[in-house]
Design a protein around this motif. Structure first.
Motif: not given
Length: 156
Positions: A128-144
């Motif tokens: 919100k502060d920087t108004k820049k999304n410089l990253n992408f999701i490389s790994d995600i873990r979900l719970d049950a």
């Protein structure tokens, strides 16, 4: 002399007629007699099975798409109130607001170096502060419950 003239004219006329016949005969097309084409062999109909539908996206893939969209929405919000609303909607996708977010800054031989660990709330506030999304999701873990329990990001 008159006989010679007639004979000469007659010979010329015969010669002209002969050449004309040969020329006309040569101009005719050389078409062969048209023969009926044989009927094509019957084609065996092989019923093609339609290709299988693409596999349904996994829960992780769906979550990644939604999160990428949410991150871009927060970063691109035109006002802080819209960004805060987007943040609250995005936090609903996580198991809690203190879900760890790890940002890979370097990887060599399978060993990853991370930036200082943060939480999803802090990361969304950063967007919100920087108004820049410089990253992408490389790994995600979900719970049950299908909520995000850990997130790993990389630089674009």
């Amino acid at each position: 002399m008159r006989e010679k003239l007639i004979t000469l004219t007659f010979k010329r006329a015969l010669l002209i007629v002969g050449v004309s016949i040969i020329a006309l005969g040569a101009c005719k097309s050389k078409k062969k007699a048209v023969q009926p084409e044989p009927e094509p062999a019957p084609v065996e109909r092989v019923e093609e099975t339609p290709p299988p539908p693409p596999p349904a996206p996994s829960a992780e893939e769906v979550a990644v798409e939604k999160l990428e969209s949410a991150f871009n929405t927060v970063a691109g919000s035109s006002s802080p109130s819209m960004a805060n609303q987007s943040i609250e909607q995005t936090l609903a996708m996580f198991s809690n607001q203190d879900t760890p977010v790890l940002i890979v800054i370097h990887e060599e031989n399978g060993i990853k170096d991370y930036d200082e660990p943060t939480t999803i709330r802090k990361y969304l506030e950063y967007l919100k502060d920087t108004k820049k999304n410089l990253n992408f999701i490389s790994d995600i873990r979900l719970d049950a419950n299908g909520k995000v329990s850990e997130l790993e990001l990389r630089r674009k």
